[in-house]
Design a protein around this motif. Structure first.
Motif: not given
Ligand code: 7RM
Length: 629
Positions: A337, A293, A394, A285, A368-369, A287, A267, A297, A403
């Protein structure tokens, strides 16, 4: 550790394939080890087992916190942006975060929590959530964070699967203009959780809650009495760090287990490189820490790098759809992010919302996701990135820990909607249904990985067989991701979506079987079949075909009741977008539901249903189509 050019990326990639142990040992040696490792990797994908840095001892919080006390003690570690935009943002410096983590570690110890014990954390996005996670890691307890939107039933399932000894929660939560009970939901969950001895409750909403004598404690009272001195527990690199439950194509969610050493190395490495984090940058981020996530991150990756990480409690549309952009301005965010579903939803509010917003601090954008469609990619690039911020799309999974396929910001030449190239250490391979490798470029296949990376899933908690069959048996000798993927003429990867019975609803992973089981719990429901269908904002929506015992008296009311049942059993995120009552399901002679047909109907494609000759009763299809029209 740091890649600074495309050439360095290619060099790092080659080394990681040719001499993986040398490659990862060099990176791992940049961290503080209590006892250095002498062995780098031991692995088998046949009888699944992976061990990285096996005989090394370390503690991830010593690397994420203590290590920075010498260099940047007064720099912000976490910047908490509360739900109410008018409320003061709270910064925790590395020194302050370290002290609070140590105190809470002592709180846990005082409750008898020891190395290896499981701790369930069910909290909203407040700094104490990160503190609770890190305190577990510090004393070697295994955290199991349950996303704050899950139901009491989901909490108790997770607690009982891993026999948690303690639950950490809050009185309530605030999200947008809603106040949500948390402790009450935990109380409901605990009616069927005999392993839980203690509940620690942080105050957030000051809503009245029942505090059970001998079991429930207030966070504030316990923290006030605790010492800020707590040495990090020496952990073997392969000791479990956390469990995070995730949905699969069958059964209840699995407890994905990650271990201390490999997860730390991977990570930290991916955070530094993919986002090209520079000292002093502010990283945001969006999330929730309840998902992987957020683990990798928002908490671990950034803190391991001494970064400034923004932790936002609220939702993107409160008080209005400009909230993210206001936060970016307020905290001078450099790296942002988020998920495609958020981008698409905010896009839908129109560009007026962006007027007067100052996004000039941004340097890198991430996604992401779920697959990001080209339109959303372009809007993100032009309107948010002002045309000059690279977007790192990512691709990765709960099981991968970090990632996997992603551009390196500002270095990898981009293609909209492509995750581009594998990161160093990641060896993707596309296979056909028979597991035969699909070589060359300009091809499509099922995405597998053929060599271990440091943060690969180690096991599914309490059931190693399930881990083997889920990930390593479909294509023997390979880790199967469950995703379909295309590799274009330039060798660039584009993830096309799940090829199994897992749906991706607004970036949330939900199994069709889970939703079916929840629907089937509703009285009068005989059977159901659930599929995903394309949805403009959510990426996928949930479409449920339901057979009831009798024709319902009021379809709409029954639909609402079914939704309420699903929300109670799983949580609001799993509520179907569409419920169609049917009298039969398309089944093969062997009793298997042909979901392919149901997916087509849900998509509104009635013409090209393919071969239906193996169906037990092909006329079922006509009546389903008639009902869908
Ligand atoms: C990080 C996370 C994993 C599943 C995965 C994919 C999908 C994730 C991307 C993506 C296309 C992406 N973990 N997915 N990232 N699809 N492009 N950049 O989301 O375990 O919750 O979900 O999400 O299908 O298998 S997860």
């Amino acid at each position: 550790m740091r890649i600074n050019s495309l050439q360095e990326y290619h060099e790092a990639y080659s080394l990681s394939v040719e001499k993986p142990e040398e490659f990862w040992a060099n990176i791992a040696n940049e961290f503080d080890w209590i006892k250095p490792f002498t062995k780098v990797l031991d692995w088998s994908f046949d009888d699944y087992s992976v061990k990285w840095f096996e005989d090394g001892q370390m503690n991830i919080t010593a690397n994420a916190l203590d290590r920075h006390l010498k260099t940047i003690p007064d720099q912000a570690a976490i910047v908490y942006e509360p739900n109410e935009p008018g409320d003061e943002a709270i910064t925790l410096t590395y020194r302050q975060l370290h002290a609070r983590v140590c105190k809470f570690s002592n709180v846990l110890k005082a409750q008898g929590v020891k190395k290896g014990d499981r701790v369930c954390i069910y909290m909203p996005m407040i700094p104490e959530l990160a503190i609770a996670v890190l305190a577990c890691a510090r004393i070697g307890a295994i955290h199991s964070v349950v996303f704050g939107g899950f139901s009491a039933q989901s909490i108790s399932d997770r607690i009982n699967d891993s026999l948690c000894k303690i639950v950490i929660t809050t009185d309530g939560a605030v999200r947008g203009n809603k106040t949500i009970p948390m402790k009450e939901t935990v109380d409901d969950a605990l009616l069927s959780c005999p392993s839980v001895e203690t509940v620690i409750v942080k105050t957030r909403t000051k809503t009245p809650v029942s505090m059970l004598k001998g079991r429930d404690l207030w966070w504030e009272e316990e923290e006030a009495q605790a010492s800020a001195d707590c040495a990090p527990e020496p952990m073997n690199a392969e000791d479990p760090l956390f469990i995070l439950y995730t949905s699969g194509s069958t059964g209840k969610p699995k407890g994905v287990v990650h271990t201390c050493g490999g997860y730390m190395v991977y990570t930290a490495y991916t955070f530094a490189n993919v986002f090209q984090y520079n000292p002093g940058d502010v990283f945001f981020c969006t999330a929730d820490i309840g998902w992987i996530t957020g683990h990798s991150y928002l908490v671990y990756g950034p803190l391991l790098n001494g970064a400034i990480s923004v932790l936002f409690e609220g939702i993107p549309t409160y008080p209005d759809a400009g909230r993210f952009w206001d936060i970016i301005k307020r905290h001078q965010v450099n790296i942002f992010y988020t998920a495609p579903t958020a981008i698409r939803s905010l896009m839908g509010f129109g560009d007026e919302v962006l007027e007067g917003k100052d996004l000039s601090s941004l340097r890198v954008l991430g996604s992401v996701g779920e697959p990001i469609n080209e339109e959303a990619w372009q809007w993100y690039h032009e309107k948010i990135g002002q045309g000059n911020c690279p977007i790192v799309d990512t691709w990765w999974q709960t099981e991968t820990g970090g990632l996997m396929i992603s551009p390196i910001a500002g270095i990898t030449p981009l293609k909209p909607a492509f995750a581009t190239l594998p990161l160093p250490g990641v060896q993707p391979i596309l296979v056909d249904e028979n597991g035969k490798e699909i070589e060359g470029n300009g091809v499509n296949g099922n995405l597998c990985i053929k060599y271990p990376w440091p943060s690969i899933i180690r096991t599914t908690y309490g059931d190693h067989e399930r881990c083997k069959t889920t990930y390593f048996s479909t294509y023997p000798g390979l880790y199967f991701t469950g995703d379909g993927c295309m590799r274009d003429e330039d060798g660039y990867y584009r993830i096309t979506g799940r090829v199994d019975d897992v749906m991706n609803i607004s970036g949330h992973r939900i199994g069709t079987a889970e939703v079916e089981n929840a629907i089937n719990m509703h009285t009068g429901v005989i059977e159901s079949a659930v599929v995903g269908f394309p949805h403009d904002v959510k990426g996928q929506g949930i479409y449920a075909y339901v057979i009831c015992e009798h024709p319902t008296i009021n379809d709409d009311l029954t639909r609402k009741d079914i939704l309420a049942t699903v929300a109670r059993v799983i949580g609001p995120i799993a509520k179907p977008d569409k419920i169609q009552f049917v009298t039969g399901l398309p089944k093969t002679r062997s009793g298997k539901i042909m979901r392919r047909i149901l997916r087509k109907v849900a998509e509104g494609e009635f013409g090209s249903l393919g071969d239906t000759s193996t169906l037990l009763d092909p006329s079922v299809v006509d009546s389903i189509i008639a009902g869908a029209l």
